[in-house]
Design a protein around this motif. Sequence first.
Motif, PDB file in Angstrom:
ATOM      1  N   VAL A 183       0.819  -1.212   0.000  1.00 37.54           N
ATOM      2  CA  VAL A 183       0.000   0.000   0.000  1.00 37.54           C
ATOM      3  C   VAL A 183       0.854   1.264   0.000  1.00 37.54           C
ATOM      4  O   VAL A 183       0.472   2.272  -0.593  1.00 37.54           O
ATOM      5  CB  VAL A 183      -0.961  -0.002   1.213  1.00 37.54           C
ATOM      6  N   THR A 184       2.009   1.221   0.649  1.00 36.26           N
ATOM      7  CA  THR A 184       2.858   2.418   0.741  1.00 36.26           C
ATOM      8  C   THR A 184       3.813   2.556  -0.436  1.00 36.26           C
ATOM      9  O   THR A 184       4.687   3.437  -0.417  1.00 36.26           O
ATOM     10  CB  THR A 184       3.664   2.400   2.047  1.00 36.26           C
ATOM     11  N   THR A 240       1.354   3.466  -5.802  1.00 36.55           N
ATOM     12  CA  THR A 240       0.042   3.194  -5.202  1.00 36.55           C
ATOM     13  C   THR A 240      -0.452   4.405  -4.411  1.00 36.55           C
ATOM     14  O   THR A 240      -1.634   4.762  -4.472  1.00 36.55           O
ATOM     15  CB  THR A 240       0.117   1.964  -4.278  1.00 36.55           C
ATOM     16  N   LEU A 241       0.448   5.047  -3.683  1.00 36.71           N
ATOM     17  CA  LEU A 241       0.066   6.240  -2.925  1.00 36.71           C
ATOM     18  C   LEU A 241      -0.401   7.354  -3.856  1.00 36.71           C
ATOM     19  O   LEU A 241      -1.366   8.073  -3.547  1.00 36.71           O
ATOM     20  CB  LEU A 241       1.245   6.730  -2.078  1.00 36.71           C
ATOM     21  N   LEU A 242       0.260   7.497  -5.001  1.00 35.22           N
ATOM     22  CA  LEU A 242      -0.159   8.511  -5.972  1.00 35.22           C
ATOM     23  C   LEU A 242      -1.557   8.211  -6.500  1.00 35.22           C
ATOM     24  O   LEU A 242      -2.408   9.108  -6.594  1.00 35.22           O
ATOM     25  CB  LEU A 242       0.847   8.563  -7.129  1.00 35.22           C
ATOM     26  N   LEU A 243      -1.809   6.936  -6.826  1.00 38.36           N
ATOM     27  CA  LEU A 243      -3.132   6.545  -7.301  1.00 38.36           C
ATOM     28  C   LEU A 243      -4.199   6.784  -6.234  1.00 38.36           C
ATOM     29  O   LEU A 243      -5.310   7.237  -6.539  1.00 38.36           O
ATOM     30  CB  LEU A 243      -3.124   5.071  -7.711  1.00 38.36           C
ATOM     31  N   MET A 244      -3.858   6.505  -4.980  1.00 37.45           N
ATOM     32  CA  MET A 244      -4.814   6.703  -3.890  1.00 37.45           C
ATOM     33  C   MET A 244      -5.132   8.188  -3.709  1.00 37.45           C
ATOM     34  O   MET A 244      -6.283   8.560  -3.458  1.00 37.45           O
ATOM     35  CB  MET A 244      -4.260   6.120  -2.588  1.00 37.45           C
ATOM     36  N   VAL A 300      -7.286   1.763  -4.181  1.00 33.29           N
ATOM     37  CA  VAL A 300      -7.805   2.855  -5.000  1.00 33.29           C
ATOM     38  C   VAL A 300      -9.311   3.004  -4.797  1.00 33.29           C
ATOM     39  O   VAL A 300      -9.831   4.118  -4.614  1.00 33.29           O
ATOM     40  CB  VAL A 300      -7.479   2.619  -6.491  1.00 33.29           C
ATOM     41  N   MET A 301     -10.045   1.896  -4.788  1.00 33.42           N
ATOM     42  CA  MET A 301     -11.495   1.969  -4.634  1.00 33.42           C
ATOM     43  C   MET A 301     -11.891   2.434  -3.235  1.00 33.42           C
ATOM     44  O   MET A 301     -12.857   3.183  -3.065  1.00 33.42           O
ATOM     45  CB  MET A 301     -12.119   0.618  -4.958  1.00 33.42           C
TER      46      MET A 301
END
Length: 508
Positions: free
Chosen positions: A12-13, A17-21, A61-62
């Motif tokens: 997750v970090t 992934t952080l950018l997408l979140m 993301v969701m």
Amino acid sequence: MTDAFLVALGGVTDPYTLLLMAVATFAGIVASAIPGFTITMAIVLTLPLTFAMLPMQGIAVMLSVYVGGLSGGLFSAALLGIPGTPSSVATTFDAFPMARQGNPGKALSLGLFASFVGSIISIAVLIVAAPPLALLAVKLGPWEYFALIIFALTVIASLVGDSLIRGLIAGLIGIGIATIGPDPLMGRERFTFGYEILTAGVPFLVVLIGMYAMSQLLSELEPANGGTQHPSGALISGDMRPHLWQTIKDILLKPVNVIRSSLLGVFIGAVPGAGSSISNLLAYDQAKRASKHPETFGKGEPQGVVASESGNSSTVGGSLIPLIALGIPGSPADAVLMAAIMVHGISIGPRLILDHPDLVYSMFIAMAIASVFMLVLGVILMRAFLRLLNVPKYIVVPVVLACCAIGTYTLNNRLSDLYLLACIGAVGYLLKKLDYPLAPLVLGVVLGPIAETNLRRAFQTSTDWTLFFTRPISALLLTLAVVSVIYSIYSYMKQRRLMAQRLDATSE
């Protein structure tokens, strides 16, 4: 388990992934700020984009869209008096008056921090109490669901405004609107009176947008009177600073309200089918009942904003409890989330925690990170939204009206919904001018079909009506409903008596 947690934390970090979140949280906030564009719609549109992602990445993301969406409705609720989503109806009661009194920055700050605290509390409860709460939720039958909705309907008694009779009439009108169209169980038409436009019923979001958005926009077009028109021609003006430290202090100095509202949101979220629109209203109702000064609610009371926003944001964690522990989606948004997990070949059910602990841990971590993103992005966007308030209302009103029309049409791609929107908007405007509260009407439309469906299911299962009173949880909820109504009437009569005494003292 430690290895699974570390794998989830690393997944997750990951910077990408952080950018997408962060992008997903931003999209959820903006989408929910548009009247008519629901959280479920935002998540559905996000789903195809996650197919090519890793499972952890896609779920993160969701969930970011989900968390951002539950707080996004705050912006339109506070600045326009229009709930961006059904879960922000109660937010309009105090956030909008506070903004109109010259404190839009404070209204948004309170809502954002309350949403953040509610999300964090719900994550903590989700981690600790997922299995036992899920087992309790799955044991609820139609009798308990009906009793829960009856208890929720007692909120009408605290939303009646200055007239108990008018408030109850508005609630009955809402329940009546909910009966138009197809029967919820059999699908047969009823109360359409031969009009084809009513054969599909009156969608709840059309009622919500029409009653709040259309009536509010029509009111804004009226000639200024009583000094309500700002010199700049803007909808709202005043202190646009966020006052972050003061906001944090206001919430922490009265922790009981935010904790109670958050826990209530978690419980409502854990009950499949209840949803954030109910927790938003119930949290507000309980905060008003517990307050030493309930007469301040509806007039810009900060604790009203805190209760409503922490109540709806904490629903995310609660709704994931039956999904993770039992494989039962608690809301339409959770059903889409469940589909995203299954697309990657992962089975949902009681063994999810045992077979895929890394995925479950990634959901916990993603929710916490998304809550932080929601708070940071919300504060940043708040400044942009507040700048938009300087735009004259003759520009803002047509733009918002167009967004409402587009949002209504995209619900079902039916032109007839636009005609219904215009009619309901006119009715809402008329009721508003006659001093009828709109909140009980909207609540009746939301809860009426759920109550009817579960009442009929209960009698289809057994014709013994005493089960409503012999089943412990159902009996408890019905008892609370009766107590709630009695207390609301008592408080209402006491408030009216005090107002009469003050008037007499003033006249003397």
